[in-house]
Design a protein around this motif. Structure first.
Motif, short mmCIF file in Angstrom:
data_model
loop_
_atom_site.label_atom_id
_atom_site.label_comp_id
_atom_site.label_asym_id
_atom_site.label_seq_id
_atom_site.Cartn_x
_atom_site.Cartn_y
_atom_site.Cartn_z
N ALA A 1 0.83 -1.21 0.00
CA ALA A 1 0.00 0.00 0.00
C ALA A 1 0.86 1.26 0.00
CB ALA A 1 -0.93 0.00 1.20
N ALA A 2 2.11 1.11 0.45
CA ALA A 2 3.04 2.25 0.47
C ALA A 2 3.85 2.31 -0.83
CB ALA A 2 3.96 2.14 1.68
N SER A 3 3.37 1.65 -1.87
CA SER A 3 4.06 1.65 -3.17
C SER A 3 3.13 2.25 -4.21
CB SER A 3 4.38 0.21 -3.59
OG SER A 3 5.03 -0.47 -2.56
N ILE A 4 3.70 2.51 -5.40
CA ILE A 4 2.89 3.03 -6.51
C ILE A 4 2.63 1.87 -7.46
CG2 ILE A 4 2.95 4.58 -8.50
CD1 ILE A 4 4.83 6.36 -6.71
N ASP A 5 1.38 1.71 -7.89
CA ASP A 5 1.03 0.61 -8.78
C ASP A 5 1.89 0.68 -10.04
OD1 ASP A 5 -0.35 -1.55 -9.93
OD2 ASP A 5 -1.80 -0.23 -10.89
N GLU A 6 2.64 -0.35 -10.32
CA GLU A 6 3.59 -0.28 -11.44
C GLU A 6 2.88 -0.23 -12.79
OE1 GLU A 6 4.79 -5.01 -11.97
OE2 GLU A 6 6.20 -3.66 -10.97
N ARG A 7 1.64 -0.75 -12.84
CA ARG A 7 0.91 -0.73 -14.11
C ARG A 7 0.23 0.62 -14.37
NH1 ARG A 7 -2.87 -5.84 -14.86
NH2 ARG A 7 -1.34 -7.46 -15.14
N ARG A 8 -0.25 1.26 -13.31
CA ARG A 8 -0.97 2.53 -13.47
C ARG A 8 -0.42 3.54 -12.46
NH1 ARG A 8 -4.73 1.53 -17.38
NH2 ARG A 8 -5.53 -0.60 -17.36
N PRO A 9 0.84 3.98 -12.70
CA PRO A 9 1.49 4.84 -11.71
C PRO A 9 0.80 6.19 -11.53
CG PRO A 9 2.81 4.61 -13.70
CD PRO A 9 1.71 3.62 -13.82
N HIS A 10 -0.03 6.61 -12.49
CA HIS A 10 -0.69 7.91 -12.37
C HIS A 10 -1.84 7.87 -11.36
CE1 HIS A 10 -3.29 5.67 -15.01
NE2 HIS A 10 -4.24 6.56 -14.82
N LEU A 11 -2.30 6.67 -11.00
CA LEU A 11 -3.51 6.61 -10.15
C LEU A 11 -3.23 7.05 -8.71
CD1 LEU A 11 -5.49 3.51 -11.44
CD2 LEU A 11 -6.14 5.90 -11.57
N ARG A 12 -2.20 6.50 -8.10
CA ARG A 12 -1.76 6.92 -6.75
C ARG A 12 -2.81 6.80 -5.65
NH1 ARG A 12 3.14 9.77 -7.33
NH2 ARG A 12 3.42 9.41 -5.10
N THR A 13 -3.93 7.50 -5.80
CA THR A 13 -4.97 7.47 -4.76
C THR A 13 -6.35 7.39 -5.41
OG1 THR A 13 -5.21 9.87 -4.71
CG2 THR A 13 -3.64 8.91 -3.16
N TRP A 14 -7.34 7.08 -4.59
CA TRP A 14 -8.73 7.14 -5.03
C TRP A 14 -9.55 7.71 -3.88
CZ3 TRP A 14 -12.03 3.69 -2.34
CH2 TRP A 14 -11.36 2.70 -1.60
N SER A 15 -10.66 8.36 -4.24
CA SER A 15 -11.44 9.09 -3.23
C SER A 15 -12.92 8.75 -3.33
CB SER A 15 -11.27 10.60 -3.40
OG SER A 15 -9.92 10.94 -3.20
N LEU A 16 -13.58 8.97 -2.21
CA LEU A 16 -15.02 8.72 -2.13
C LEU A 16 -15.66 9.83 -1.31
CD1 LEU A 16 -15.83 5.09 -0.99
CD2 LEU A 16 -16.51 6.18 -3.13
N GLU A 17 -16.85 10.23 -1.73
CA GLU A 17 -17.63 11.19 -0.95
C GLU A 17 -18.42 10.42 0.11
OE1 GLU A 17 -18.92 14.58 -2.75
OE2 GLU A 17 -19.28 15.16 -0.66
N THR A 18 -18.25 10.80 1.37
CA THR A 18 -19.00 10.15 2.46
C THR A 18 -19.70 11.24 3.27
OG1 THR A 18 -17.30 10.29 4.16
CG2 THR A 18 -17.14 8.43 2.63
N GLU A 19 -20.49 10.82 4.25
CA GLU A 19 -21.22 11.83 5.03
C GLU A 19 -20.26 12.70 5.86
OE1 GLU A 19 -22.52 9.05 8.89
OE2 GLU A 19 -24.02 9.64 7.39
#
Ligand SMILES: [Zn+2]
Length: 346
Positions: A113-131
């Motif tokens: 989880a502390a690495s960058i996905d080697e296939r899709r290095p641009h993704l890095r993070t993902w976000s979600l809207e929550t309450e």
């Protein structure tokens, strides 16, 4: 006087920096445990050598105090397979267990989880809207961070079978089970999960994964041969709900996988669930990938599939063995698909 205070400040700053730079250990994640969580521990509680390393991870206990089976659930064995991470997080944040107990590890390979996905290095993070606002999570790599482990060998020999794999698979947690106490960081993580399943006397152990959208594995429930009947019953139940999953037994030849080795080396019935993640589909161009809101395979639907499959496995164990885990707070497949994952995270 003034010179002295500057000197003291500089000394204090140097000491502070030394403390910060020597800080080691696992990266911690945004997991907001709910009312059902009765204890929080560490993976290193099962293998002390992991303590203070990037391979340690948080373990959440949801113990009803009432009789019933113990179910161990892992997400994030592969840190880019976010439906498993999300389903595990939702359980920790919302589930209340009324009979039996559940042990959940949402980020099973903290180093990955502390690495960058080697296939899709641009993704890095993902976000979600929550309450409680926008929540952001890492999109890590499939493997343990190369900086956290000795250099990859020419070829990797799984322990103890000596099954041969490409060298970089030495950093794949799902090729390291049942692990090795004095092995690499990845083998030690696998060893700790093996010890956890034994020490917690788990009846059922489930490892949540994802695969590319076109992969044979997408929407697959894989079961150790000893508990294949339960898996077949589970997918029949899922089909009646309109959730189509395939089923297959662990390969006899392909070693190091959780469902194979946990089932063979421990008392637990062992399962692995795969859902289709657009981020892992090689044919899809980077610009087109949306791992959260993809119209065909949105994250909410993939998490709904993971949770419905877990429930179907639990129902099969209840039906055949009377192992009855009871819990509330988990949304149904339809609720999750309709309302979205963000509605259920805290
Ligand atoms: Zn995987």
């Amino acid at each position: 006087m003034r010179k002295q205070s500057i000197f003291v400040t500089v000394v204090l700053l140097v000491l502070l920096l030394a403390t910060v730079s020597s800080a080691q250990g696992p990266v911690l994640h945004d997991v907001r445990h709910g009312y059902g969580v009765t204890g929080i521990g560490w993976l290193s509680d099962y293998h002390a050598d992991l303590k203070g390393t990037p391979g340690d991870s948080r373990v959440y206990y949801l113990d009803s105090g009432n009789p019933g089976p113990t179910v161990v659930i892992l997400g994030g064995t592969h840190s880019n397979e976010i439906a498993g991470v999300s389903a595990a997080t939702l359980i920790i944040e919302r589930a209340v267990v009324e009979a039996g107990r559940v042990v959940v590890i949402p980020w099973a390979n903290s180093s990955g989880a502390a690495s960058i996905d080697e296939r899709r290095p641009h993704l890095r993070t993902w976000s979600l809207e929550t309450e409680s606002g926008i929540r952001t999570f890492p999109y890590g790599d499939r493997r343990t961070n190369a900086d956290h482990q000795e250099p990859d060998p020419e070829s990797y020999l799984h322990y103890p079978s000596l099954y041969e794999l490409p060298g970089n698979e030495a950093r794949n947690l799902n090729r390291a089970h049942p692990g090795k106490a004095d092995g690499t960081l990845t083998q030690q993580m696998a060893y700790a999960y093996y010890r956890l399943i034994i020490e917690e006397e788990a009846n059922i152990a489930i490892d949540m994964h994802e695969a590319g959208v076109g992969s044979r594995l997408a929407n697959m429930l894989i079961a150790n041969p000893k508990n294949l009947d339960f898996a077949v019953m589970a997918i029949v139940e899922l089909e009646m709900q309109g959730v189509i999953m395939n089923v297959e037994p662990s390969s006899e030849a392909f070693r190091g996988l959780s469902h194979r080795e946990w089932g063979d080396h421990t008392q637990a019935a062992a399962y692995l669930i795969e859902t289709p993640n657009p981020g892992q589909t090689p044919e899809i161009a980077d610009a087109d990938v949306d791992i959260v809101t993809d119209p065909v395979n949105p994250l909410s639907k993939r998490v709904a599939t993971q949770l419905a499959t877990i429930q179907a496995v639990l129902d099969a164990h209840d039906m055949f063995l009377g192992e009855s885990l009871k819990w509330t707070g988990i949304p149904s497949y339809t609720e999750l698909v309709e309302n979205g994952l963000g509605a259920y995270l805290r």
